[in-house]
Design a protein around this motif. Structure first.
Motif, PDB file in Angstrom:
ATOM      1  N   PRO A 145      12.959  18.991  64.309  1.00  0.00           N
ATOM      2  CA  PRO A 145      14.369  19.802  64.878  1.00  0.00           C
ATOM      3  C   PRO A 145      14.237  21.470  65.654  1.00  0.00           C
ATOM      4  O   PRO A 145      13.021  21.841  65.498  1.00  0.00           O
ATOM      5  N   PHE A 146      15.098  21.334  66.091  1.00  0.00           N
ATOM      6  CA  PHE A 146      15.384  22.739  66.292  1.00  0.00           C
ATOM      7  C   PHE A 146      16.024  23.419  65.413  1.00  0.00           C
ATOM      8  O   PHE A 146      17.168  23.654  64.496  1.00  0.00           O
ATOM      9  N   ASN A 147      15.338  25.154  65.592  1.00  0.00           N
ATOM     10  CA  ASN A 147      16.006  26.165  64.825  1.00  0.00           C
ATOM     11  C   ASN A 147      17.389  26.286  64.730  1.00  0.00           C
ATOM     12  O   ASN A 147      17.869  27.002  65.880  1.00  0.00           O
ATOM     13  N   PRO A 148      18.359  26.208  63.980  1.00  0.00           N
ATOM     14  CA  PRO A 148      18.182  26.413  62.380  1.00  0.00           C
ATOM     15  C   PRO A 148      18.032  25.325  62.257  1.00  0.00           C
ATOM     16  O   PRO A 148      19.646  24.980  62.171  1.00  0.00           O
ATOM     17  N   PRO A 149      17.599  24.240  61.381  1.00  0.00           N
ATOM     18  CA  PRO A 149      17.989  22.444  61.690  1.00  0.00           C
ATOM     19  C   PRO A 149      18.838  22.751  60.270  1.00  0.00           C
ATOM     20  O   PRO A 149      19.192  21.543  60.098  1.00  0.00           O
ATOM     21  N   HIS A 150      19.013  23.704  59.818  1.00  0.00           N
ATOM     22  CA  HIS A 150      20.349  23.149  58.371  1.00  0.00           C
ATOM     23  C   HIS A 150      21.955  23.534  59.421  1.00  0.00           C
ATOM     24  O   HIS A 150      22.607  22.884  59.256  1.00  0.00           O
ATOM     25  N   LEU A 151      21.704  23.846  61.065  1.00  0.00           N
ATOM     26  CA  LEU A 151      23.061  24.094  61.804  1.00  0.00           C
ATOM     27  C   LEU A 151      22.289  22.850  62.921  1.00  0.00           C
ATOM     28  O   LEU A 151      23.193  23.009  63.942  1.00  0.00           O
ATOM     29  N   VAL A 152      21.465  23.148  63.196  1.00  0.00           N
ATOM     30  CA  VAL A 152      21.875  22.205  64.665  1.00  0.00           C
ATOM     31  C   VAL A 152      21.298  21.030  64.345  1.00  0.00           C
ATOM     32  O   VAL A 152      20.288  20.566  63.986  1.00  0.00           O
ATOM     33  N   TYR A 308      29.232  21.340  64.260  1.00  0.00           N
ATOM     34  CA  TYR A 308      28.625  20.192  63.613  1.00  0.00           C
ATOM     35  C   TYR A 308      28.800  20.224  62.176  1.00  0.00           C
ATOM     36  O   TYR A 308      28.264  19.184  61.897  1.00  0.00           O
ATOM     37  N   PHE A 309      29.132  21.377  61.359  1.00  0.00           N
ATOM     38  CA  PHE A 309      28.602  21.084  60.158  1.00  0.00           C
ATOM     39  C   PHE A 309      29.344  19.835  59.140  1.00  0.00           C
ATOM     40  O   PHE A 309      30.570  19.824  59.138  1.00  0.00           O
ATOM     41  N   ASN A 310      28.865  18.841  58.481  1.00  0.00           N
ATOM     42  CA  ASN A 310      29.511  17.575  58.261  1.00  0.00           C
ATOM     43  C   ASN A 310      28.215  17.563  56.498  1.00  0.00           C
ATOM     44  O   ASN A 310      28.190  16.248  56.772  1.00  0.00           O
ATOM     45  N   TRP A 311      28.001  18.140  55.741  1.00  0.00           N
ATOM     46  CA  TRP A 311      27.275  17.395  54.843  1.00  0.00           C
ATOM     47  C   TRP A 311      27.931  16.895  53.654  1.00  0.00           C
ATOM     48  O   TRP A 311      29.252  17.129  54.040  1.00  0.00           O
ATOM     49  N   ASP A 312      26.956  16.601  52.813  1.00  0.00           N
ATOM     50  CA  ASP A 312      27.838  15.367  52.219  1.00  0.00           C
ATOM     51  C   ASP A 312      27.348  16.275  50.823  1.00  0.00           C
ATOM     52  O   ASP A 312      26.803  16.108  49.927  1.00  0.00           O
ATOM     53  N   LEU A 313      27.809  16.633  50.515  1.00  0.00           N
ATOM     54  CA  LEU A 313      28.486  18.210  49.380  1.00  0.00           C
ATOM     55  C   LEU A 313      28.592  17.412  48.260  1.00  0.00           C
ATOM     56  O   LEU A 313      29.945  16.548  48.052  1.00  0.00           O
TER      57      LEU A 313
END
Length: 316
Positions: A145-152, A308-313
């Motif tokens: 992944p590219f840093n930070p992977p929770h965003l990129v 791009y934030f699209n988590w399955d929260l």
């Protein structure tokens, strides 16, 4: 999620990459155990994790209740024994083959049902790393992944000849279920996909500075305000098709002979490294850096990725 039965993920390493991936996995409902080398590392990793969620809360992307629910998926351990029933392992150790191989030996000894080991290496080829999984080399895959992977959202999945398709597919599915855009390399090559492109561009940018064609600041401005914004919405090959490949041929027949074909790091970089001017961490590189300019850079570097934030929260 992949299955109705929750899957368990292990993350090896408490650095930026490991904790960012942990934020991503817990935020998408995966039970995630982080292996730390010592208690202080676990504490540092937990602080990093909490800081990431504090930023997400501050932007209104995650509620306090959702952050608490995600944190319920997070566990730390100092022992591989606690990883015995994990389904997937993401190895985020330093770029040292001996260190990685020692980790793989522990995984083989203690993890009973893992489907794959994904190394987040940016430099080591899967055909080298798979030698460290002596009983099941086919379960090794690179997931860079590219840093930070929770965003990129971008992740490169790199296989080698011995990689089992089941292992690669399992890694692909988990990452895709977390909203990542997974790109598969057909075969391994130094730099993988994105770094090859990034450093080809950097090589030409440095060459223009060394040739006296433009200063770094103006080259950065040219990138930021010409074609780079376009490539957040359309692809390079798409763009060339739109322009017309006959025009592409005409331009490249005229231009390519004048571009850099350097085969080693340019003097522009080597001279700064020799002086100890390493960039932000030393206060000077190509530019001079202050606390304020570092903070400004950090905010601008993250800005394009919030969309791009699209988590399955969890719904709480």
């Amino acid at each position: 999620m992949l299955n109705t039965k929750p899957q368990k993920i292990a993350v090896i390493g408490t650095g930026m990459m490991g904790m960012s991936l942990t934020a991503l996995f817990t935020g998408n409902g995966y039970d995630t155990t982080v292996l730390a080398t010592k208690a202080a590392s676990a504490e540092r990793g937990r602080r990093s994790y909490d800081e990431m969620y504090a930023v997400l809360e501050g932007r209104g992307l995650v509620s306090r209740a959702q952050a608490a629910a995600c944190a319920g998926n997070l566990h730390f351990t100092l022992s591989y024994v606690d990883l015995q029933d994990v389904d997937a392992v993401f190895e985020c150790a330093v770029e040292d083959k001996a260190v990685k191989f020692a980790i793989y030996q522990q995984i083989e000894a203690h993890c009973k049902r893992f489907r794959f080991v994904a190394s987040t290496t940016s430099a080591m080829a899967p055909e080298t790393l798979c030698e460290g999984l002596q009983s099941c080399p086919g379960k090794l895959v690179v997931a860079h992944p590219f840093n930070p992977p929770h965003l990129v959202p971008f992740v490169e999945l790199v296989k080698c000849a011995c990689t089992e398709e089941a292992a690669a597919s399992a890694a692909y599915e988990i990452l895709e279920s977390c909203g990542r855009k997974v790109c598969v390399m057909k075969k391994s090559a130094p730099g993988f996909i994105a770094n090859r492109l990034q450093h080809a561009l950097l090589r030409e940018a440095i060459y223009m500075v060394e040739q006296g064609l433009a200063d770094p600041r103006d080259i950065d401005k040219a990138l930021m305000y010409s074609f780079m914004p376009r490539y957040t919405s359309v692809g390079l090959f798409e763009h060339q098709d739109a322009a017309g490949l006959d025009m592409v041929q005409s331009i490249e027949d005229h231009l390519l002979r004048d571009l850099s074909d350097a085969k080693e790091t340019p003097a522009f970089v080597r001279e700064r490294v020799a002086r100890g001017d390493l960039g932000q961490k030393t206060g000077r590189g190509t530019y001079d850096w202050t606390d304020a300019s570092r903070a400004d850079f950090k905010a601008r570097a993250a800005a394009p990725y919030w969309q791009y934030f699209n988590w399955d929260l969890p719904q709480v």
